[in-house]
Scaffold this motif. Structure first.
Motif, PDB file in Angstrom:
ATOM      1  N   LEU B  11       0.834  -1.193   0.000  1.00  6.63           N
ATOM      2  CA  LEU B  11       0.000   0.000   0.000  1.00  6.63           C
ATOM      3  C   LEU B  11       0.871   1.246   0.000  1.00  6.63           C
ATOM      4  CD1 LEU B  11      -2.746  -1.056   2.536  1.00  6.63           C
ATOM      5  CD2 LEU B  11      -3.079  -0.551   0.116  1.00  6.63           C
ATOM      6  N   PRO B  12       0.442   2.282  -0.705  1.00  9.13           N
ATOM      7  CA  PRO B  12       1.221   3.523  -0.705  1.00  9.13           C
ATOM      8  C   PRO B  12       1.144   4.176   0.671  1.00  9.13           C
ATOM      9  CG  PRO B  12      -0.891   3.852  -1.773  1.00  9.13           C
ATOM     10  CD  PRO B  12      -0.792   2.395  -1.458  1.00  9.13           C
ATOM     11  N   ARG B  13       2.143   4.971   0.983  1.00 11.48           N
ATOM     12  CA  ARG B  13       2.128   5.625   2.296  1.00 11.48           C
ATOM     13  C   ARG B  13       1.708   7.077   2.132  1.00 11.48           C
ATOM     14  NH1 ARG B  13       7.221   4.188   5.752  1.00 11.48           N
ATOM     15  NH2 ARG B  13       8.381   4.399   3.814  1.00 11.48           N
ATOM     16  N   LYS B  14       0.775   7.450   2.988  1.00 11.65           N
ATOM     17  CA  LYS B  14       0.171   8.772   2.869  1.00 11.65           C
ATOM     18  C   LYS B  14       1.197   9.889   2.983  1.00 11.65           C
ATOM     19  CE  LYS B  14      -4.408   8.612   4.709  1.00 11.65           C
ATOM     20  NZ  LYS B  14      -5.182   8.983   5.891  1.00 11.65           N
ATOM     21  N   ARG B  15       2.225   9.653   3.787  1.00 11.60           N
ATOM     22  CA  ARG B  15       3.190  10.736   4.037  1.00 11.60           C
ATOM     23  C   ARG B  15       3.852  11.221   2.751  1.00 11.60           C
ATOM     24  NH1 ARG B  15       7.967   7.600   7.136  1.00 11.60           N
ATOM     25  NH2 ARG B  15       8.979   9.618   6.891  1.00 11.60           N
ATOM     26  N   TYR B  17       2.228  11.576   0.009  1.00 13.87           N
ATOM     27  CA  TYR B  17       1.197  12.205  -0.815  1.00 13.87           C
ATOM     28  C   TYR B  17       0.544  13.360  -0.064  1.00 13.87           C
ATOM     29  CZ  TYR B  17       1.714   8.033  -3.655  1.00 13.87           C
ATOM     30  OH  TYR B  17       2.216   7.040  -4.446  1.00 13.87           O
ATOM     31  N   ARG B  18       1.329  14.098   0.686  1.00 15.67           N
ATOM     32  CA  ARG B  18       0.777  15.232   1.421  1.00 15.67           C
ATOM     33  C   ARG B  18       0.237  16.253   0.431  1.00 15.67           C
ATOM     34  NH1 ARG B  18       4.198  15.599   6.267  1.00 15.67           N
ATOM     35  NH2 ARG B  18       3.289  14.003   7.607  1.00 15.67           N
ATOM     36  N   ALA B  19      -0.909  16.812   0.755  1.00 14.11           N
ATOM     37  CA  ALA B  19      -1.485  17.832  -0.111  1.00 14.11           C
ATOM     38  C   ALA B  19      -2.206  18.842   0.749  1.00 14.11           C
ATOM     39  CB  ALA B  19      -2.461  17.200  -1.098  1.00 14.11           C
ATOM     40  N   CYS B  85     -13.430  12.200  -3.033  1.00 10.75           N
ATOM     41  CA  CYS B  85     -13.245  10.914  -2.345  1.00 10.75           C
ATOM     42  C   CYS B  85     -12.067  10.953  -1.371  1.00 10.75           C
ATOM     43  CB  CYS B  85     -13.049   9.797  -3.350  1.00 10.75           C
ATOM     44  SG  CYS B  85     -11.539   9.946  -4.310  1.00 10.75           S
ATOM     45  N   GLY B  86     -11.268  12.011  -1.424  1.00 12.86           N
ATOM     46  CA  GLY B  86     -10.138  12.098  -0.509  1.00 12.86           C
ATOM     47  C   GLY B  86      -9.209  10.915  -0.685  1.00 12.86           C
ATOM     48  N   VAL B 112      -3.559  13.672  -4.077  1.00 13.70           N
ATOM     49  CA  VAL B 112      -4.461  12.764  -3.376  1.00 13.70           C
ATOM     50  C   VAL B 112      -4.998  11.718  -4.355  1.00 13.70           C
ATOM     51  CG1 VAL B 112      -6.561  12.631  -1.999  1.00 13.70           C
ATOM     52  CG2 VAL B 112      -5.034  14.575  -1.728  1.00 13.70           C
ATOM     53  N   THR B 113      -5.319  12.173  -5.560  1.00 13.73           N
ATOM     54  CA  THR B 113      -5.793  11.239  -6.571  1.00 13.73           C
ATOM     55  C   THR B 113      -4.732  10.173  -6.854  1.00 13.73           C
ATOM     56  OG1 THR B 113      -6.859  13.158  -7.548  1.00 13.73           O
ATOM     57  CG2 THR B 113      -6.946  11.134  -8.808  1.00 13.73           C
ATOM     58  N   GLU B 114      -3.473  10.617  -6.943  1.00 12.88           N
ATOM     59  CA  GLU B 114      -2.376   9.682  -7.192  1.00 12.88           C
ATOM     60  C   GLU B 114      -2.309   8.627  -6.085  1.00 12.88           C
ATOM     61  OE1 GLU B 114      -0.436   9.061  -9.790  1.00 12.88           O
ATOM     62  OE2 GLU B 114      -1.790  10.533 -10.686  1.00 12.88           O
TER      63      GLU B 114
END
Lengths: 421, 276
Positions: B11-15, B17-19, B85-86, B112-114
Motif C-alpha cells: 500500500l502507498p504511504r500517505k506521508r 502524498y501530502r497535499a 473521495c479524498g 491525493v488522486t495519485e
C-alpha cells in the motif's frame, strides 16, 4: 520580470475589452436595432424614421456601459437590452419607452424573453440565469438555474416554449425544462448537448411546420456548427466550417474559424452563420428528415466586412448583418450595416447596395451614425481584430506552461507567507 | 502502463502524498476531461471488466492474475460516485460490499488522486479478483459531472466531509448547493440516493436545507437508514470520519432520495410508491 509581464498581460486584456456591435430585427421587420457600446440605435422601417429613445421617468434612462445582449420577444411586442452596466432594460416596441429596468448583481451576458412575453430571463457572468415575471411589478429577479461559475454565452427558449437552453464557455449546452412557476427555479434538466471541443459561442433553434419540435444548432470556438436533437442531447451532425471558409478566404494564415452567430430563417429553410475568419456570411441548409447539415453558399461582402451579429425577420427577405465594436483607440464606437437580399427564390442571394437597403440612406445614417462611413476599411479591420481578441480573452482557457504555472502560484497568499517566514 | 512500485502490492504511504486540504474549484482546469459520458475510458479504470484491445492482443489474459476470460458484470456503467473521495476509504469499503457495482471517486487534488490510484492498484495485486470495481479520476466534479455520467445513470452519490467554505462569499464553492443539486438530480436515477455527512454543524444545516428545499429530493426515512448498510460506512470507512470519531466529534448526516418530478400528473405518485 516574468511576473511583471503576466500582470501587464492581464491589464492589457482589461483595456482591450471591447463589445461587438449587435443587431436585432423585429419579427415583422417593423424596426431594426443596432447596439454598439452603450448606445441603442433604432430605425422604424414601417414609419421610415429614426427613433429617439425615451427613458423611464425615474432613474437613469440609458445604458452606461457596453450592451452585450439584445432581443425582441413576444412576437415583437417587447425588446430587451442588457450588458456590462448590470442593467436589463425592457422596451415597449410601439412607443420605444423603457418600461422596466432590472438590476443584476453581475454583468449580463445573454437575455431571452419567453414566447408569451410573461417572463424575462437573463444570464450573468457567473453562470447564473435569472428570471423576472414581466406581468408583476416587483423588480426582483429570481435565480432560475446555474452553470457552475462559467460564462453563459447564449440563452433562448425552444420553439414550443417548453425548454430553456443555455450555452457556456465550458463546451456545454444545457437544456432545462422551463417550469410553470419559474420563480421557484428550473430544476429538471432535460439533457446536456456535449460534443463541442471549445467554448460554445452561439446557438439557435430551427423548426419547420413538419418538425415543430425542431432541432438545435450551435457554433463555437472549435470551428464547427453542430446539429442536435436537444431532447436527448444527441449530436446529429457536425459541419466543419473552417475548410469551407478557407476555400473563399485562402489567406494562408492559420487561424481558428470561430463561429460567432447563427441566425435561422423562421421557416427553417435557411441558416446564416457568421465566422470570425470570413468576410461575409455562410448560408447553410438543414435537412430535417435526414438530420444533416450542409453548406449551401458562402456570400462574400469584401471590404473587410466580418459580421459580428446577424438578424432576420420572419419573412426572411433580408439577412441583416452588422460589424463593429464598442470602442476603438482611434475612432470610438463603430458600426457598419450590410443587408443580403434573400427574397427571390432561385436567384442567388446578393449583398445590397447602400442605397437599396430597406430604409435607405436614412436608416444607415441612424444605425451607423453616418451613411458614408462605409469605406473605412482600416477601421473595420481594427474593429474585427479587437472584437476577436476580446472574445478570445473572455472565453478561451489560457494554457500556461508548467514553469509559468509554478510562477503564478508564487503570488499565492499562502506561499508569500511561507517566504516571509 | 502501471508504475513499477504497484507490482509489489504494498500500500502507498500517505506521508508521500501530502497535499493542501483545500483546492479552488473555480479555477480553470488543466487536466483532461471526457467530452461526453461515452468518452469515459472504462478499460483504463476497470481493466478487469473492460480489457482494452491491446490487452487481448498481447494475450495478456491474466490481467489480474485470475482467469483468462474477464467476468462480465450485469451493470456495465458506473453506478456509485464518491465526490471528493479524498484518500479513498469509502471506495475501498464499498468495493467488497458491492463487488458487482462499478464505482468511481472524483478528487480535485492531484496528489491525493495519485495516492488513491496507487492504493487501488496495490489492493488489486494483494487481493486477486477484488477491488476491480473501484477507480478514481482527478477532476472538478462541480464542473464536469455531466461529462462523466448520463441522465439517470447513478444510483448512489456520496458527499462525505466536504470543504465547509465558511465565508459567505465562498458559499458558491460548496459542493452541495441548490443549483448543483439540479445536476446531481439529473445524473441520479429515480430512487437513487445522495449521502452527505459533515462534522461542521453549519455546513450540515446548509446541506440539509438545500436538499430539503429541492423539489426532486426527499428525505430517506429513519427506518430505511437503519437497514442501509452504507449509512454505517459514512462515519467508519472514511479517513475524515475516523478522525472525527477519534476526537469524539459530532457528525451531521443528511441522506436524501431522488424522486420523480412532481406535478407531471397524478400517476407519478403511484409510480413512486411502487418503486419502493
Amino acid at each position: 520580470m516574468e511576473e511583471g509581464s503576466i500582470e501587464d498581460g492581464e491589464k492589457m486584456s482589461r483595456e482591450t475589452e471591447v463589445a461587438p456591435a449587435l443587431i436585432a430585427i423585429h419579427p415583422l421587420e417593423k424596426s431594426v436595432v443596432v447596439a454598439v457600446g452603450s448606445e441603442l440605435r433604432i430605425f422604424d422601417l414601417q414609419g421610415d424614421w429614426s427613433i429617439t429613445l425615451l427613458g423611464e421617468d425615474s432613474g437613469g434612462p440609458f445604458h452606461t456601459d457596453a450592451i452585450r445582449a439584445v432581443c425582441f420577444g413576444a412576437n415583437g411586442r417587447v425588446f430587451a437590452s442588457a450588458g456590462d452596466d448590470k442593467l436589463v432594460k425592457i422596451w415597449n416596441t410601439e412607443s420605444w419607452q423603457c418600461t422596466r429596468t432590472v438590476s443584476s448583481e453581475k454583468r449580463v451576458s445573454a437575455v431571452a424573453i419567453s414566447h408569451n412575453g410573461a417572463f424575462l430571463t437573463f444570464a450573468d457572468k457567473f453562470g447564473v440565469v435569472w428570471v423576472v415575471d414581466l406581468e408583476r411589478d416587483d423588480e426582483k429577479a429570481a435565480p432560475l438555474l446555474a452553470h457552475y461559475c462559467s460564462i453563459i454565452t447564449s440563452l433562448d427558449f425552444s420553439p414550443d416554449g417548453q425548454f430553456i437552453a443555455s450555452a457556456d464557455r465550458d463546451f456545454k449546452i444545457r437544456i432545462t425544462v422551463f417550469p410553470k412557476k419559474p420563480l421557484d427555479g428550473a430544476h429538471e434538466i432535460q439533457s446536456f448537448c456535449l460534443g463541442h471541443t471549445d467554448f460554445v459561442s452561439c446557438f439557435a433553434f430551427v423548426h419547420t411546420s413538419e418538425y415543430p419540435q425542431g432541432f438545435l444548432l450551435s457554433g463555437g470556438g472549435d470551428s464547427t456548427v453542430r446539429l442536435w436533437d436537444f431532447i436527448s442531447g444527441t449530436l446529429l451532425d457536425t459541419c466543419e466550417v473552417g475548410a469551407q471558409a478557407e476555400l473563399v478566404e485562402s489567406n494562408g494564415e492559420e487561424c481558428p474559424h470561430v463561429v460567432t452567430d447563427i441566425c435561422p430563417s423562421s421557416d427553417g429553410s435557411l441558416v446564416a452563420v457568421a465566422i470570425q475568419s470570413l468576410h461575409g456570411v455562410m448560408l447553410m441548409c438543414c435537412n430535417f428528415s435526414a438530420r444533416t447539415l450542409s453548406v449551401s453558399k458562402v456570400v462574400t461582402v469584401g471590404e473587410s466586412f466580418v459580421p459580428t451579429s446577424l438578424g432576420m425577420s420572419c419573412s426572411a427577405e433580408h439577412l441583416w448583418m452588422v460589424t463593429g465594436a464598442s470602442n476603438l483607440p482611434n475612432s470610438g464606437p463603430l458600426a457598419h450595416v450590410r443587408v443580403v437580399s434573400l427574397c427571390q427564390k432561385g436567384l442567388d442571394p446578393t449583398v445590397m447596395e447602400d442605397g437599396a437597403v430597406p430604409g435607405g440612406k436614412k436608416l444607415l445614417e441612424k444605425l451607423q451614425g453616418s451613411s458614408t462611413l462605409a469605406k473605412h476599411g482600416d477601421a473595420l479591420v481594427a474593429a474585427a481584430e479587437a472584437v476577436k481578441m476580446a472574445m478570445r480573452n473572455l472565453l478561451i482557457k489560457r494554457e500556461y506552461s508548467t514553469e509559468k504555472r509554478e510562477l503564478r502560484k508564487k503570488s499565492r497568499n499562502d506561499r508569500k507567507l511561507k517566504q516571509i517566514l | 502502463m502501471e508504475d513499477q512500485k504497484n507490482n509489489s502490492g504494498r500500500l502507498p504511504r500517505k506521508r508521500f502524498y501530502r497535499a493542501r486540504a483545500h483546492s479552488n474549484p473555480l479555477s480553470d482546469s488543466h487536466f483532461p476531461v471526457p467530452l461526453t459520458p461515452s468518452h469515459v475510458d472504462y478499460s483504463l479504470h476497470y481493466p478487469y471488466f473492460f480489457p482494452s484491445d491491446q490487452d487481448t492482443a498481447d494475450d495478456n489474459g491474466d490481467v489480474a492474475g485470475v482467469s483468462q476470460a474477464p467476468i462480465p458484470i450485469c451493470n456495465s456503467k458506473i453506478r456509485f460516485v464518491d465526490v471528493g473521495c479524498g484518500f479513498g476509504g469509502l471506495l475501498v469499503s464499498l468495493a467488497t460490499l458491492f463487488p458487482d457495482t462499478l464505482m468511481i471517486g472524483m478528487e480535485l487534488r492531484d496528489k491525493v488522486t495519485e495516492y488513491v490510484k496507487e492504493r487501488i492498484l496495490a489492493l488489486r495485486v494483494a487481493n486477486p479478483g477484488q477491488y476491480q470495481n473501484i477507480s478514481v479520476d482527478r477532476t472538478n466534479s462541480m464542473k464536469y459531472i455531466p461529462n462523466y455520467f448520463s441522465k439517470g445513470q447513478l444510483s448512489k452519490m456520496f458527499f462525505l466531509f466536504p470543504d465547509p467554505h465558511f465565508k459567505e462569499k465562498n458559499h458558491r464553492r460548496r459542493v452541495i448547493s441548490p443549483h448543483l443539486l439540479d445536476e446531481y438530480a439529473y445524473t441520479l436515477e429515480a430512487g437513487g440516493i445522495i449521502y452527505t455527512i459533515t462534522d461542521v454543524e453549519e455546513l450540515g444545516d446548509w446541506m440539509r436545507s438545500c436538499l430539503e428545499g429541492h423539489p426532486l429530493f426527499e428525505a430517506v426515512v429513519e427506518e430505511d437508514l437503519e437497514k442501509d448498510p452504507v449509512v454505517k460506512l459514512l462515519t467508519s470507512a472514511t479517513e475524515e470520519g475516523q478522525k472525527v470519531a477519534r476526537n469524539g466529534g459530532q457528525t451531521y448526516r443528511a441522506v436524501y432520495k431522488r424522486i420523480a418530478p412532481q406535478a407531471v400528473d397524478e400517476n407519478s405518485e403511484v409510480k413512486l410508491v411502487s418503486m419502493d
